[in-house]
Motif scaffolding. Structure first.
Motif: not given
Length: 294
Positions: A213-219
């Motif tokens: 959760r609270g992922w910043d949108g990049s992997a």
């Protein structure tokens, strides 16, 4: 089956198998990894490399929920589990709405009671827009509420990747959900220690099947043994990330999603990720994949 081409990239799309991607290869390298999962009965053992998660990601606990003063029972669509999983779009045949050499737009209308209400009790229209490039892929997901009443909607995308001995994974998130024996969230902990993937590190720890959760949108994924890397970016509202690395398998999954696991049963969580769509409203999200050589 549709075959999209952009220079050295070839994408196979399977409209009749949940609008899924059958494979994505570039210059002989499998960028995504086709997987046949016997638990997903509706896929009929057809190997798929990625598929949409509509109108929710992950599980609805015990395939039952309350909304708007009504109680709804869903079909248990994952063999061996008492829950409903990954919505119903992956169970349906999609229509090809538009086709170009490197692009395909698919559409799906789910309209109970003509369509099975036990899959999802509300009417919706979904589209997937696949846009292939030589060095990447864009996936645009859209869900519109075509019902006469509001409905809770989540969405996401479920790609599989090849798991080699050297593969590395990196991303930033705030917390992670720890599942109980029933595979539903039992605890939320900070991303520290073995849960931390920032900076990037080998995917060699214990098996994972967790929602971050609270992922910043990049992997970021890197295959040093194959000489390439893949960057995944996701737009709002995809701010949850599910990482699935089953033991003994030659694949793993990194899945951007809007909603947390079993979000419908967490009404007091302001960040659970469900979008309340009124009739005629829609939600849209974009997932981008960018390839690079090492």
């Amino acid at each position: 089956m549709l075959e999209l081409r952009a220079e050295n990239s070839v994408l196979v799309v399977l409209p009749e198998v949940g609008g899924a991607i059958g494979s994505w290869e570039r210059a002989g390298h499998a960028i995504l990894h086709p997987v046949s999962d016997p638990n997903l009965v509706a896929q009929k053992l057809r190997a798929v490399a990625a598929y949409p998660l509509i109108p929710f990601s992950n599980r609805v606990g015990y395939a039952r929920f309350e909304f708007g003063g009504e109680t709804f029972e869903l079909a248990r669509n994952f063999a061996g589990e008492p829950h409903a999983i990954h919505g119903n779009a992956w169970e349906r045949s999609w229509t090809v709405a538009h086709r170009e050499p490197a692009r395909a737009v698919l559409s799906l209308d789910h309209a109970p009671p003509e369509d099975p209400a036990e899959q999802w009790p509300f009417r919706y229209r979904a589209t997937i827009d696949y846009r292939l490039r030589d060095d990447g892929l864009s996936v645009i997901l859209r869900v519109e509420n075509t019902d006469r009443r509001p409905q809770p909607v989540g969405l996401g995308f479920h790609p599989f990747y090849p798991r080699t001995t050297e593969v590395e994974l990196g991303f930033a998130a705030d917390s992670v959900l720890i599942a109980g024996p029933d595979s539903l969230p039992a605890e939320q902990v900070a991303v520290e220690g073995e849960w931390r993937f920032s900076p990037m590190r080998p995917l060699d720890g214990p098996p994972l099947d967790n929602c971050f959760r609270g992922w910043d949108g990049s992997a970021f994924m890197r295959w040093p043994d194959r000489g390439y890397a893949l960057t995944l970016t996701a737009s709002e509202p995809l701010r949850h990330l599910v990482v699935f690395s089953p033991p003994g398998k030659d694949y793993f999954a990194v899945e951007p999603a809007s909603n947390m696991t079993d979000a419908i049963h967490h009404p007091d969580d302001p960040n659970r990720g469900l979008v309340l769509l009124k009739p005629g409203e829609a939600v849209e999200a974009t997932v981008e994949f960018a390839l690079a050589r090492l």
